[in-house]
Design an enzyme around this catalytic site. Structure first.
Site, PDB file in Angstrom:
ATOM      1  N   ARG A 166      26.635  46.025 115.376  1.00  0.00           N
ATOM      2  CA  ARG A 166      25.796  45.410 114.326  1.00  0.00           C
ATOM      3  C   ARG A 166      24.317  45.484 114.701  1.00  0.00           C
ATOM      4  NH1 ARG A 166      30.212  45.727 112.602  1.00  0.00           N
ATOM      5  NH2 ARG A 166      31.576  44.057 111.898  1.00  0.00           N
ATOM      6  N   SER A 239      29.998  38.106 106.768  1.00  0.00           N
ATOM      7  CA  SER A 239      30.048  37.370 108.040  1.00  0.00           C
ATOM      8  C   SER A 239      28.663  36.814 108.346  1.00  0.00           C
ATOM      9  CB  SER A 239      30.447  38.298 109.183  1.00  0.00           C
ATOM     10  OG  SER A 239      31.669  38.910 108.883  1.00  0.00           O
ATOM     11  N   GLU A 335      23.951  36.971 111.731  1.00  0.00           N
ATOM     12  CA  GLU A 335      23.946  38.396 111.354  1.00  0.00           C
ATOM     13  C   GLU A 335      22.951  38.713 110.220  1.00  0.00           C
ATOM     14  OE1 GLU A 335      27.784  40.632 111.256  1.00  0.00           O
ATOM     15  OE2 GLU A 335      27.043  41.233 109.303  1.00  0.00           O
TER      16      GLU A 335
HETATM   17  P1  FAD Z   1      19.806  44.193 102.248  1.00  0.00           P
HETATM   18  O1  FAD Z   1      20.497  42.895 102.389  1.00  0.00           O
HETATM   19  O2  FAD Z   1      19.032  44.435 101.015  1.00  0.00           O
HETATM   20  O3  FAD Z   1      18.856  44.419 103.508  1.00  0.00           O
HETATM   21  C1  FAD Z   1      19.344  44.193 104.805  1.00  0.00           C
HETATM   22  C2  FAD Z   1      18.246  44.560 105.808  1.00  0.00           C
HETATM   23  O4  FAD Z   1      17.974  45.951 105.740  1.00  0.00           O
HETATM   24  C3  FAD Z   1      16.918  43.861 105.513  1.00  0.00           C
HETATM   25  O5  FAD Z   1      16.304  43.597 106.755  1.00  0.00           O
HETATM   26  C4  FAD Z   1      16.120  44.912 104.737  1.00  0.00           C
HETATM   27  O6  FAD Z   1      14.729  44.744 104.917  1.00  0.00           O
HETATM   28  C5  FAD Z   1      16.605  46.210 105.378  1.00  0.00           C
HETATM   29  N1  FAD Z   1      16.647  47.370 104.489  1.00  0.00           N
HETATM   30  C6  FAD Z   1      17.325  47.486 103.315  1.00  0.00           C
HETATM   31  N2  FAD Z   1      17.201  48.732 102.824  1.00  0.00           N
HETATM   32  C7  FAD Z   1      16.406  49.415 103.696  1.00  0.00           C
HETATM   33  C8  FAD Z   1      15.909  50.754 103.743  1.00  0.00           C
HETATM   34  N3  FAD Z   1      16.199  51.656 102.790  1.00  0.00           N
HETATM   35  N4  FAD Z   1      15.107  51.113 104.783  1.00  0.00           N
HETATM   36  C9  FAD Z   1      14.800  50.214 105.747  1.00  0.00           C
HETATM   37  N5  FAD Z   1      15.242  48.940 105.763  1.00  0.00           N
HETATM   38  C10 FAD Z   1      16.053  48.554 104.751  1.00  0.00           C
HETATM   39  N6  FAD Z   1      28.516  44.330 106.844  1.00  0.00           N
HETATM   40  C11 FAD Z   1      29.254  45.066 107.727  1.00  0.00           C
HETATM   41  O7  FAD Z   1      28.700  45.644 108.670  1.00  0.00           O
HETATM   42  N7  FAD Z   1      30.602  45.176 107.606  1.00  0.00           N
HETATM   43  C12 FAD Z   1      31.283  44.575 106.604  1.00  0.00           C
HETATM   44  O8  FAD Z   1      32.493  44.710 106.511  1.00  0.00           O
HETATM   45  C13 FAD Z   1      30.548  43.776 105.661  1.00  0.00           C
HETATM   46  N8  FAD Z   1      31.185  43.118 104.677  1.00  0.00           N
HETATM   47  C14 FAD Z   1      30.475  42.347 103.816  1.00  0.00           C
HETATM   48  C15 FAD Z   1      31.162  41.641 102.819  1.00  0.00           C
HETATM   49  C16 FAD Z   1      30.474  40.835 101.921  1.00  0.00           C
HETATM   50  C17 FAD Z   1      31.241  40.096 100.846  1.00  0.00           C
HETATM   51  C18 FAD Z   1      29.062  40.748 101.999  1.00  0.00           C
HETATM   52  C19 FAD Z   1      28.301  39.925 100.999  1.00  0.00           C
HETATM   53  C20 FAD Z   1      28.370  41.421 102.996  1.00  0.00           C
HETATM   54  C21 FAD Z   1      29.067  42.220 103.921  1.00  0.00           C
HETATM   55  N9  FAD Z   1      28.419  42.930 104.954  1.00  0.00           N
HETATM   56  C22 FAD Z   1      29.140  43.694 105.828  1.00  0.00           C
HETATM   57  C23 FAD Z   1      26.969  42.823 105.120  1.00  0.00           C
HETATM   58  C24 FAD Z   1      26.169  43.804 104.208  1.00  0.00           C
HETATM   59  O9  FAD Z   1      26.941  44.198 103.101  1.00  0.00           O
HETATM   60  C25 FAD Z   1      25.734  45.076 104.956  1.00  0.00           C
HETATM   61  O10 FAD Z   1      24.943  44.730 106.055  1.00  0.00           O
HETATM   62  C26 FAD Z   1      24.944  46.019 104.059  1.00  0.00           C
HETATM   63  O11 FAD Z   1      24.703  47.231 104.739  1.00  0.00           O
HETATM   64  C27 FAD Z   1      23.611  45.456 103.575  1.00  0.00           C
HETATM   65  O12 FAD Z   1      23.100  46.345 102.588  1.00  0.00           O
HETATM   66  P2  FAD Z   1      22.020  45.875 101.532  1.00  0.00           P
HETATM   67  O13 FAD Z   1      21.587  47.085 100.780  1.00  0.00           O
HETATM   68  O14 FAD Z   1      22.543  44.770 100.712  1.00  0.00           O
HETATM   69  O15 FAD Z   1      20.855  45.372 102.488  1.00  0.00           O
HETATM   70  P1  NAP Z   2      39.952  39.871 111.039  1.00  0.00           P
HETATM   71  O1  NAP Z   2      40.771  41.057 110.701  1.00  0.00           O
HETATM   72  O2  NAP Z   2      40.426  38.501 110.644  1.00  0.00           O
HETATM   73  O3  NAP Z   2      39.629  39.869 112.580  1.00  0.00           O
HETATM   74  C1  NAP Z   2      38.828  38.831 113.152  1.00  0.00           C
HETATM   75  C2  NAP Z   2      37.854  39.460 114.107  1.00  0.00           C
HETATM   76  O4  NAP Z   2      38.570  40.030 115.178  1.00  0.00           O
HETATM   77  C3  NAP Z   2      37.070  40.544 113.426  1.00  0.00           C
HETATM   78  O5  NAP Z   2      35.795  40.065 113.233  1.00  0.00           O
HETATM   79  C4  NAP Z   2      37.159  41.745 114.358  1.00  0.00           C
HETATM   80  O6  NAP Z   2      35.929  42.059 114.975  1.00  0.00           O
HETATM   81  C5  NAP Z   2      38.080  41.320 115.463  1.00  0.00           C
HETATM   82  N1  NAP Z   2      39.213  42.262 115.553  1.00  0.00           N
HETATM   83  C6  NAP Z   2      40.288  42.336 114.747  1.00  0.00           C
HETATM   84  N2  NAP Z   2      41.137  43.293 115.190  1.00  0.00           N
HETATM   85  C7  NAP Z   2      40.565  43.826 116.284  1.00  0.00           C
HETATM   86  C8  NAP Z   2      40.946  44.861 117.194  1.00  0.00           C
HETATM   87  N3  NAP Z   2      42.109  45.511 117.057  1.00  0.00           N
HETATM   88  N4  NAP Z   2      40.104  45.161 118.200  1.00  0.00           N
HETATM   89  C9  NAP Z   2      38.949  44.518 118.351  1.00  0.00           C
HETATM   90  N5  NAP Z   2      38.531  43.546 117.524  1.00  0.00           N
HETATM   91  C10 NAP Z   2      39.333  43.192 116.508  1.00  0.00           C
HETATM   92  O7  NAP Z   2      38.472  40.074 110.438  1.00  0.00           O
HETATM   93  P2  NAP Z   2      37.919  39.910 108.962  1.00  0.00           P
HETATM   94  O8  NAP Z   2      36.896  38.850 108.968  1.00  0.00           O
HETATM   95  O9  NAP Z   2      39.028  39.863 107.966  1.00  0.00           O
HETATM   96  O10 NAP Z   2      37.139  41.287 108.771  1.00  0.00           O
HETATM   97  C11 NAP Z   2      37.830  42.517 108.802  1.00  0.00           C
HETATM   98  C12 NAP Z   2      36.845  43.619 109.190  1.00  0.00           C
HETATM   99  O11 NAP Z   2      35.796  43.686 108.219  1.00  0.00           O
HETATM  100  C13 NAP Z   2      36.179  43.351 110.532  1.00  0.00           C
HETATM  101  O12 NAP Z   2      35.981  44.589 111.186  1.00  0.00           O
HETATM  102  C14 NAP Z   2      34.863  42.738 110.149  1.00  0.00           C
HETATM  103  O13 NAP Z   2      33.837  43.020 111.082  1.00  0.00           O
HETATM  104  C15 NAP Z   2      34.550  43.413 108.815  1.00  0.00           C
HETATM  105  N6  NAP Z   2      33.766  42.504 107.965  1.00  0.00           N
HETATM  106  C16 NAP Z   2      32.459  42.363 108.243  1.00  0.00           C
HETATM  107  C17 NAP Z   2      31.668  41.526 107.461  1.00  0.00           C
HETATM  108  C18 NAP Z   2      30.196  41.412 107.735  1.00  0.00           C
HETATM  109  O14 NAP Z   2      29.492  40.836 106.925  1.00  0.00           O
HETATM  110  N7  NAP Z   2      29.713  41.939 108.824  1.00  0.00           N
HETATM  111  C19 NAP Z   2      32.222  40.825 106.403  1.00  0.00           C
HETATM  112  C20 NAP Z   2      33.584  40.989 106.172  1.00  0.00           C
HETATM  113  C21 NAP Z   2      34.362  41.824 106.958  1.00  0.00           C
HETATM  114  P3  NAP Z   2      34.763  42.979 114.353  1.00  0.00           P
HETATM  115  O15 NAP Z   2      34.068  42.114 113.360  1.00  0.00           O
HETATM  116  O16 NAP Z   2      33.927  43.244 115.545  1.00  0.00           O
HETATM  117  O17 NAP Z   2      35.351  44.174 113.737  1.00  0.00           O
END
Ligand code: FAD
Ligand code: NAP
Length: 339
Positions: A166, A239, A335
């Protein structure tokens, strides 16, 4: 002048928490020329600039006294297709999930585990988006960004992006690089990643024994729809905390008190703890204070039931951080990007 400047614009529709703060100025950029023009005009007015995509990783705690520049460029294309190795490129403003679906529709594998992540292509490198055992660094082929300090274009390869969990060079240097387009190295042959969470189990339940990339994407979409609140219905930014990676000795101390701790050993000897598990153990799951709360199914997700302010959500996050520190000796890092 081709870009349209708007004043005192509510950002409520532009952030998935649905927080109602105002941007002093707001511009949508559809092309590189729009970006350059908006940045030049902001510089003339001595205005700071906040670049956003889909606003799905933002926590806005106050009015933004700046130009908010939303990336609205669209388009994706195949750049090369040799022996089953295919490089594709997408514009920064392209919505992420439709881009993933487009790649699957082209018969390309590699992005299926990253299905249904909200936001845009341009923001994905910011935190090296990841889900279900895949991060964009695993399929990354390069990106083009504008250096906002010099106005020059720069190409970044995998190494230059310094992707981590991340994390990236871009996250470490907020505001320096404006990402214009991103390239991905995909494949016509599936290398399935099914070992994370309930993915394999879901496919078996669906009667799929030899999954295609599209079947994996569909399974992941169905899991995500069950577990995660849809921002269109309940404000959230996914998250809220990163999963903490702690020394093995601390993980063992926690295990001594909580034998069920969810912990994943890392290659470097440290241990990744599931932040959601820690928060749930501490009793926060489903907690609500006014319109700010912790989701009832997924404790890692903070939610806005309607009128919560960014400051209220931030306050709740700080209380959770303090409690987890006191109970487990673990620091939770936020995050979403805080403004
Ligand atoms: P924004 O929220 O608009 O911006 C995020 C950051 O990036 C800000 O600092 C902004 O200034 C910067 N930014 C945006 N666009 C640019 C650009 N073109 N150039 C430079 N900087 C820029 N994240 C995960 O990693 N894994 C997941 O599974 C995941 N699941 C999610 C589920 C839900 C329901 C939600 C709401 C969020 C989730 N996220 C997840 C977080 C998010 O979706 C990601 O981080 C996504 O990439 C953000 O994109 P955005 O366009 O909305 O960015
Ligand atoms: P989950 O499956 O309930 O698992 C809980 C956590 O355990 C996750 O955050 C994941 O870490 C870790 N995990 C699960 N299986 C693993 C494995 N085999 N090895 C190592 N780590 C493991 O998680 P969840 O919340 O439903 O999300 C599912 C996936 O979507 C995850 O990868 C999560 O990161 C991603 N997600 C991200 C966001 C976001 O906003 N960043 C939002 C929703 C979902 P990791 O998070 O490091 O993968």
């Amino acid at each position: 002048m081709t870009v349209r400047w708007q004043e005192h614009v509510s950002l409520k529709p532009y952030n998935t928490f649905g927080i109602d703060v105002k941007a002093r100025y707001f511009v949508q950029a559809h092309t590189d020329a729009d970006v350059r023009e908006a940045l030049a005009q902001a510089a003339e007015r001595d205005l700071p600039v906040l670049v956003i995509g889909g606003g799905s990783n933002l926590l806005l705690t106050r009015d933004v006294d700046a130009l908010v520049l939303q990336m609205a460029s669209r388009g994706c294309q195949v750049l090369s297709d040799v022996d089953g190795h295919v490089v594709v490129e997408a514009e920064a403003g392209e919505p992420w999930h439709p881009f993933v679906q487009w790649s699957l529709g082209q018969g390309l594998c590699g992005l299926e585990n990253l299905s249904l992540i909200p936001g845009t292509v341009g923001a994905a490198p910011m935190q090296n988006v990841g889900a279900y055992g895949v991060e964009i660094k695993d399929v990354f082929a390069g990106l083009t960004a504008l250096d906002r300090q010099t106005g020059e274009l720069r190409e970044f390869d995998l190494q230059a992006c310094a992707f981590g969990y991340r994390d990236s060079l871009f996250k470490q240097n907020p505001g320096r690089w404006l990402i214009l387009r991103v390239r991905f190295a995909l494949s016509r042959t599936l290398q399935a990643h099914l070992d994370y969470g309930p993915v394999r189990q879901r496919l078996l339940e669906q009667g799929v024994e030899q999954p295609t990339a599209q079947a994996i994407s569909d399974a992941i979409c169905s899991i995500r729809r069950e577990k995660l609140p849809d921002p269109a219905e309940l404000g959230n930014a996914g998250s809220f905390f990163k999963n903490p990676v702690v020394p093995a000795a601390l993980a063992e101390q926690i295990r001594a008190h909580y034998p069920n701790v969810v912990a994943y050993p890392q290659a470097d000897g440290q241990v990744k703890l599931a932040a959601g598990w820690l928060i749930e153990q501490a009793g926060w799951k489903g907690y609500r204070d006014g319109d700010a709360g912790v989701h009832r199914l997924q404790s890692l997700v903070l939610v806005n039931y309607g009128q919560a302010s960014g400051a209220q959500l931030h306050g709740l996050a700080q209380r959770i951080q303090a409690d987890i520190r006191a109970r487990f000796g673990v620091e939770l890092e936020m995050e979403p990007n805080l403004y």
